[in-house]
Design a protein around this motif. Structure first.
Motif, PDB file in Angstrom:
ATOM      1  N   ALA A 191     -39.345  66.730  46.803  1.00  0.00           N
ATOM      2  CA  ALA A 191     -38.407  67.331  45.858  1.00  0.00           C
ATOM      3  C   ALA A 191     -37.418  68.240  46.582  1.00  0.00           C
ATOM      4  O   ALA A 191     -37.496  68.455  47.788  1.00  0.00           O
ATOM      5  N   ASN A 192     -36.473  68.766  45.839  1.00  0.00           N
ATOM      6  CA  ASN A 192     -35.274  69.420  46.354  1.00  0.00           C
ATOM      7  C   ASN A 192     -35.469  70.936  46.472  1.00  0.00           C
ATOM      8  O   ASN A 192     -35.834  71.610  45.502  1.00  0.00           O
ATOM      9  N   LEU A 211     -26.445  68.115  44.709  1.00  0.00           N
ATOM     10  CA  LEU A 211     -26.451  66.684  44.414  1.00  0.00           C
ATOM     11  C   LEU A 211     -26.488  65.859  45.690  1.00  0.00           C
ATOM     12  O   LEU A 211     -27.126  64.795  45.738  1.00  0.00           O
ATOM     13  N   PHE A 216     -36.144  71.193  41.513  1.00  0.00           N
ATOM     14  CA  PHE A 216     -35.478  72.096  42.452  1.00  0.00           C
ATOM     15  C   PHE A 216     -36.229  73.414  42.529  1.00  0.00           C
ATOM     16  O   PHE A 216     -36.474  74.064  41.504  1.00  0.00           O
ATOM     17  N   GLU A 233     -30.039  65.841  46.817  1.00  0.00           N
ATOM     18  CA  GLU A 233     -30.840  64.931  45.993  1.00  0.00           C
ATOM     19  C   GLU A 233     -30.596  63.482  46.407  1.00  0.00           C
ATOM     20  O   GLU A 233     -31.536  62.679  46.500  1.00  0.00           O
ATOM     21  N   GLU A 234     -29.340  63.161  46.674  1.00  0.00           N
ATOM     22  CA  GLU A 234     -28.997  61.805  47.109  1.00  0.00           C
ATOM     23  C   GLU A 234     -29.610  61.494  48.472  1.00  0.00           C
ATOM     24  O   GLU A 234     -30.111  60.384  48.704  1.00  0.00           O
ATOM     25  N   PHE A 277     -31.383  69.440  36.228  1.00  0.00           N
ATOM     26  CA  PHE A 277     -32.534  69.708  37.079  1.00  0.00           C
ATOM     27  C   PHE A 277     -33.518  70.600  36.327  1.00  0.00           C
ATOM     28  O   PHE A 277     -33.141  71.290  35.376  1.00  0.00           O
ATOM     29  N   SER A 285     -36.228  60.459  43.523  1.00  0.00           N
ATOM     30  CA  SER A 285     -35.252  61.414  42.996  1.00  0.00           C
ATOM     31  C   SER A 285     -35.784  61.951  41.673  1.00  0.00           C
ATOM     32  O   SER A 285     -35.611  61.353  40.613  1.00  0.00           O
ATOM     33  N   TRP A 286     -36.464  63.099  41.754  1.00  0.00           N
ATOM     34  CA  TRP A 286     -37.109  63.685  40.582  1.00  0.00           C
ATOM     35  C   TRP A 286     -36.239  64.731  39.895  1.00  0.00           C
ATOM     36  O   TRP A 286     -36.514  65.111  38.774  1.00  0.00           O
ATOM     37  N   ARG A 287     -35.235  65.230  40.603  1.00  0.00           N
ATOM     38  CA  ARG A 287     -34.402  66.341  40.121  1.00  0.00           C
ATOM     39  C   ARG A 287     -35.246  67.576  39.828  1.00  0.00           C
ATOM     40  O   ARG A 287     -35.050  68.274  38.838  1.00  0.00           O
TER      41      ARG A 287
END
Length: 349
Positions: A137-138, A167, A184, A170-171, A204, A180-182
């Motif tokens: 994850a981000n 973004l 954060f 995430e990409e 997110f 890509s769960w979004r």
């Protein structure tokens, strides 16, 4: 106050709790900074404690889907997360987690992964872990705090710039891991109401570093996690956190703010949405100031007038109260502040 206590006693007769605790780790090592580390031996004890005491370790995605659908999970559910993608998560942590078949999540900074440091996981290692079921994850493209707006830049311009980098991160995670769960995690746990709105606008969900359990009504822009690195890694401390219940507390107006100048904030008020506790057993502690006096404004709002000015840096107010319906368990809520130094300068990271 008698009415509130009576309501609590009645409410507990039919209450069914939903509580999930998210644990936050960084390093699993004895050679890294203590404040972000737990030894492999102690980490093994943590995982064994979860198994021996019948906790259900679930994936972060399972928890988020439960909140989205407003469906309860098994009591004593736990989510395991790591921040910063350190190599020792793979070399020291994962073998222990695999032994217990526990799922987990790693929040990463793609630009740091790109540096190809020997101390961090590589994209190939992260892809292998992702293929093995680990959620990647981000944590932002870099590990910069979103609250620290550069001098001369407006908040709107700052958030617009960070939209691009978030973004892009995430990409990059999707391109390199297939996920890509979004999800954060705020770097340093620092955020503000404006950043919460920005997170929501970008679709997110966001995770913090203040304490508390997660429930169906938890704000998905400030999902709490319990830090369990040193010095909070002892089993006695872990036990208390694992038995925490989500305190349904909301903030309004100025009380939602987190960033203040020195001496600017002198009090805070909380709106309480749960009755399963005795108000006289509610205790709140502010880091650096100790236990605070609580003043109830009717049955649903309480106020704290700080006993002294909030200290500089990351400050927390932790409020707990024992549950009436589940003896031995405590409601737990944490409110963060980020207090600037004199002359409105940021404290060091």
């Amino acid at each position: 106050m008698k009415y509130r206590l009576l309501a609590a006693l009645c409410y507990c007769l039919h209450m069914t709790s939903f509580a999930t605790v998210i644990l936050q780790y960084h390093h699993v090592s004895v050679t890294t900074p203590a404040s972000t580390s737990i030894s492999p031996e102690q980490f093994s004890l943590h995982m064994q404690y979860l198994e021996d005491n019948n906790f259900t370790v679930i994936a972060l995605s399972t928890l988020m889907e439960s909140i989205k659908q407003q469906k309860t999970l098994p009591n004593k559910s736990v989510v395991i997360t790591f921040d910063d993608a350190y190599l020792d998560i793979l070399t020291n942590g994962k073998p222990i987690l695999d032994k217990h078949n526990f799922p987990f999540t790693i929040f990463i900074n793609p630009s740091i992964v790109n540096r190809k440091s020997n101390h961090y996981l590589s994209w190939q290692q992260l892809k292998t872990m992702a293929d093995d079921g680990v959620i990647i994850a981000n944590h932002g493209m870099t590990h910069d705090s979103l609250t620290r707006i550069p001098e001369g830049m407006t908040q709107q311009a700052w958030l617009a710039k960070n939209t691009e980098t978030l973004l892009s991160a995430e990409e990059m995670i999707a391109d390199n891991t297939g996920q890509s769960w979004r999800y954060f995690a705020y770097p340093y746990g620092e955020y503000s109401p404006a950043i919460q709105q920005w997170v929501q606008e970008n679709n997110f969900v966001a995770f913090t570093q203040q304490s508390g359990a997660v429930g169906l009504n938890t704000d998905i822009t400030t999902i709490p996690r319990f830090p369990v690195s040193q010095p909070y890694d002892q089993l006695s401390s872990l036990r208390d956190k694992l038995n925490a219940l989500p305190f349904s507390i909301s903030l309004e107006g100025k009380n939602q703010e987190t960033v203040f100048q020195q001496g600017e904030s002198t009090s805070v008020s909380f709106n309480v949405d749960v009755d399963d506790f005795d108000p006289e057993q509610l205790h709140c502690y502010i880091s650096g100031l100790g236990r605070q006096k609580i003043q109830w404004q009717g049955d649903e709002i309480f106020t704290i007038d700080y006993s002294a000015p909030l200290p500089t840096g990351r400050v927390r107010c932790n409020c707990t109260a024992p549950s009436l319906s589940e003896p031995g368990r405590y409601y737990w809520y944490s409110k963060p502040w980020f207090i600037l130094k004199e002359n409105n300068l940021w404290y060091p990271l």
